[in-house]
Enzyme design. Structure first.
Site, short mmCIF file in Angstrom:
data_model
loop_
_atom_site.label_atom_id
_atom_site.label_comp_id
_atom_site.label_asym_id
_atom_site.label_seq_id
_atom_site.Cartn_x
_atom_site.Cartn_y
_atom_site.Cartn_z
N TYR A 249 0.82 -1.22 0.00
CA TYR A 249 0.00 0.00 0.00
C TYR A 249 0.85 1.27 0.00
O TYR A 249 0.48 2.28 -0.57
CB TYR A 249 -0.86 0.05 1.26
N SER B 289 -2.28 -6.23 -6.84
CA SER B 289 -2.24 -5.13 -5.88
C SER B 289 -2.59 -5.65 -4.49
O SER B 289 -3.25 -6.67 -4.36
CB SER B 289 -3.27 -4.07 -6.25
N ASP B 290 -2.15 -4.93 -3.45
CA ASP B 290 -2.77 -5.19 -2.16
C ASP B 290 -4.20 -4.66 -2.26
O ASP B 290 -4.55 -3.90 -3.15
CB ASP B 290 -2.00 -4.55 -1.00
N TRP B 291 -5.02 -5.06 -1.31
CA TRP B 291 -6.46 -5.03 -1.54
C TRP B 291 -7.14 -3.68 -1.36
O TRP B 291 -6.88 -2.98 -0.39
CB TRP B 291 -7.11 -6.08 -0.66
#
Ligand code: BGC
Length: 722
Positions: free
Chosen positions: A224, A255-257
């Site tokens: 992030y 990607s991170d969420w």
């Protein structure tokens, strides 16, 4: 999943058959599928399949099954079928292993590989083909809330363990390594910008990521935070120049969420292949960009190809036998969790009381006082994305009662200190279980920093965010977590220890927590301290094994424990900007001349060992040290032969771990064995040429039981090839 008329499902199956038969490569098969896909289907591959309307339900749904991205039914494309996480599979009621930090304390890559195999099997049996279990962020500071998800402070230990987990997972699921890169503050993870120079970046914070990439990891999850002014999703330097061009990574990047993508087209350009898990930023941005010509087609194809190629290669090479649901929390996996937990527990102190040390417990004791709220709780880690819900959990008290049926065991939760001290005084020995739980540390899901406008809500106001945060919290089981407020125990625990130890000198303190705990306020008051981390679903039984001596405490610290937090690098959980340099953990303590309370690599057992360096063969990047290890005690036991390189020209030498090997030996047993060396820690990278060379210095090596502070036995490090 989108349904289309036309081609028949099973096209992927046909590709897989051809790849297996050697008639087509995965890359050729991916080309062929791409030619079949419509323009919309191609975009479909570049984000998760969960519609935005289902965002709030997502967290509870993740327990029920994998979260899918890029499935295309008409071609039989299964999509990436994601499940976490680092301490076991978050779906269903799976095996909860000791947390990653605990497993790092085993210093046992072979055991970690077994854990990876178990996680891979359990994930696959429950419908996943993609696991984000491999978390190799370096622990720059032990206050990091997600410390428990990583392998500690050392690049070589982290790299070896991450590689082992990856190798265990890959025959069953695609392995994803996270969070790339420099993600090591929790509270401000969505906003913090990490400034780092090229040396610290490549020589300290990235080597273990590179090792996992070299071992064939299928996927990388971006973090992030931002690095040097660019969020990771749009950080071309890290995602393309480093990961692809310098390291040769060929898999796909997710990607991170939810809050991990800031720019639909920009992220594609930078090298982020898939936005997970929602149809969110890209679903809004890419079709419009395609219409007005801002979306280069070749970038879409590039990312689609990476995802398909990797998935096809996985399907063609994974173990063919489908595991049944019986593998989930099977007796074998629970036994593995128990073994890993005993190997992880670090005995920090075991002084004699009278004639003998109090651990292992004397079998002839009649009464045992077990004290502390955490003694009776299923406390197996944070309540963030890595939370596992096992079918049962053995708490410390359960384990001790089962292991010591003939002994009278009283339990007090410690809320009344005087009563606890009285119970301890009446007992032959006292076991105190104190430390942390999910409220003190962990991933922080509810976060005022999260910019919820990304979800399409037309507001960013704090009160509204709070309502959403409340909704997220109450609709899921996610708890508080975040970075640690203090590195010491709670003051109430410290008071309890002092009172109980004064009432009964035969008191052992069992620590629960995800990283270092500073123990100076009470260290000298108790004879025995055992760090048990978060030991997993079999933790209570494992603890009883160790306390009774049925197993030895096998762990060695993956993180130095300082005497004073002021000896650690600057850490601010709310920081918007922070600079990372090459001084952290044991290395910083050594450079500054601050002895650790317990150094990196430290841990006692129930027997003693001697180590000696016999020989060395050294190349440019790696080598071998031959060491002799002898069990000098009267019990069977294990040690970790740790090889350190050190620049002896420095006034205050700073040892760097370059290799290690765990050895089990009978009483009096001796063995000579080879330890593989990774010389990255004594090499430097030229930022201009990107070439690596040995760092100048008078390098020597030595073998030790932990990071050394005495350098009598240092042998000069051989020249490459000598
Ligand atoms: C975490 C990741 C995790 C993802 C999915 C994120 O909040 O940072 O580690 O894999 O959620 O659960």
């Amino acid at each position: 999943m989108a349904q289309y008329q036309g081609a028949t499902a099973g096209t992927v199956d046909a590709c897989v058959r051809r790849i297996r038969a050697g008639r087509q490569t995965a890359a050729e098969a991916a080309d062929q599928l791409i030619a079949e896909l419509t323009e919309d289907e191609l975009l479909w591959l570049l984000d998760g399949d969960t519609p935005i309307q289902a965002a709030l339900k997502l967290m509870s749904r993740m327990k029920a099954g994998p979260v899918v991205g890029g499935a295309v039914a008409r071609l039989g494309i299964p999509g990436i079928r994601f499940s976490d996480g680092p301490r076991g599979v978050i779906m269903g009621h799976s095996t909860a292993f000791p947390v990653t930090m605990a497993r790092a304390a085993t210093w046992d890559p072979a055991l970690e590989r077994e854990v990876g195999t178990a996680i891979g099997l359990e994930a696959r049996a429950q419908g996943a083909n993609y696991s984000a279990a491999v978390c190799v962020n370096l622990l720059r500071h032990p206050a990091w809330g997600r410390a428990q998800e990583c392998y500690g402070e050392d690049p070589v230990l982290t790299g070896r363990m991450g590689v082992a987990l990856t190798r265990g997972l890959r025959p069953h699921v695609m392995a994803c390594v996270k969070h790339f890169a420099l993600n090591s503050v929790e509270n401000s993870r969505f906003k913090v910008d990490v400034t780092v120079d090229e040396h610290a970046l490549h020589e300290v914070y990235l080597p273990h990521f590179r090792a996992v990439v070299a071992a064939g990891v299928d996927s990388v999850m971006s973090s992030y935070n931002s690095v040097n002014g660019r969020f990771l999703d749009v950080n071309k330097v890290l995602l393309t120049d480093v990961l692809r061009d310098e390291w040769g990574f060929e898999g796909f990047v997710t990607s991170d969420w939810v809050f991990g993508v800031h720019d639909a087209v920009g992220s594609l350009e930078a090298g982020l292949d898939v936005e997970m898990p929602l149809r969110l930023v890209r679903a809004r941005g890419l079709p419009a960009a395609r219409e007005d010509g801002r979306l280069p087609h070749h970038l879409v194809v590039r990312s689609a190809h990476r995802v398909l190629r990797t998935t096809l290669a996985h399907l063609a090479t994974r173990e063919q036998a489908e595991p049944s649901l019986e593998v989930v929390a099977s007796p074998a996996h629970r036994a593995l969790a128990r073994r890993a937990a005993t190997r992880a527990m670090v005995l920090l102190k075991n002084d004699p009381v009278g004639a003998a040390a109090i651990l292992p417990l004397d079998a002839s004791i009649g009464r045992l006082a077990v004290i502390g709220r955490l003694a009776a709780e299923a406390n197996i880690g944070d309540h963030g994305s890595s939370m596992v819900d096992p079918p049962s959990t053995s708490a410390p008290l359960d384990g001790l009662r089962a292991a010591l049926p003939g002994i009278e065991i009283s339990h007090l939760d410690g809320s009344h200190i005087a009563a606890a001290a009285e119970a301890a005084a009446r007992a032959d020995a006292a076991i105190l279980v104190v430390g942390m739980d999910h409220r003190d540390e962990g991933e922080r899901i509810q976060n005022d920093d999260a910019d919820l406008s990304v979800l399409g809500f037309p507001f960013t106001l704090r009160p509204v965010r709070r309502v959403i945060g409340w909704l997220v919290r109450t609709r899921s089981q996610f708890g508080r977590g975040g970075d640690r407020a203090t590195l010491t125990l709670h003051a109430s625990d410290e008071r309890l220890i002092t009172a109980v130890a004064a009432a009964n000198p035969r008191t052992a303190v069992v620590l629960i927590g995800g990283s270092a705990l500073i123990v100076e306020a009470w260290r000298e008051r108790v004879p025995a301290i055992l760090h048990a981390w978060y030991p997993g679903m079999e933790g209570g039984r494992a603890l009883a094994d160790v306390l009774t001596g049925a197993a030895e405490p096998g762990g060695r610290l993956p993180v130095a424990i300082p005497t004073d937090p002021a000896h650690l690098p600057f850490f601010d959980a709310e920081a918007r900007t922070i600079t990372y340099d090459a001084w952290w953990g044991q290395r910083k303590l050594d450079r500054d001349g601050h002895p650790a309370a317990f150094p990196f690599g430290f841990g006692l057992g129930y027997t003693t060992f001697e180590h000696a360096l016999v020989d060395q063969r050294v190349g440019e990047t790696d080598g071998t040290a031959t060491v002799r290890v002898r069990n000098t005690g009267a019990r069977v036991g294990s040690t970790v032969a740790q090889v350190y390189a050190v620049d002896t020209a420095l006034e205050r030498p700073v040892p760097r771990l370059v290799g290690f090997r765990r050895v089990d030996l009978d009483a009096g047993g001796e063995v000579t064995l080879d330890v593989a060396l990774d010389l990255t820690p004594i090499r430097q990278r030229d930022p201009r040429t990107r070439l690596w060379s040995r760092r100048p210095g008078s390098w020597g090596i030595l073998v030790a039981a932990h990071s050394p502070s005495v350098f009598d036995d240092v042998a000069p490090l051989a020249a490459p090839g000598a």
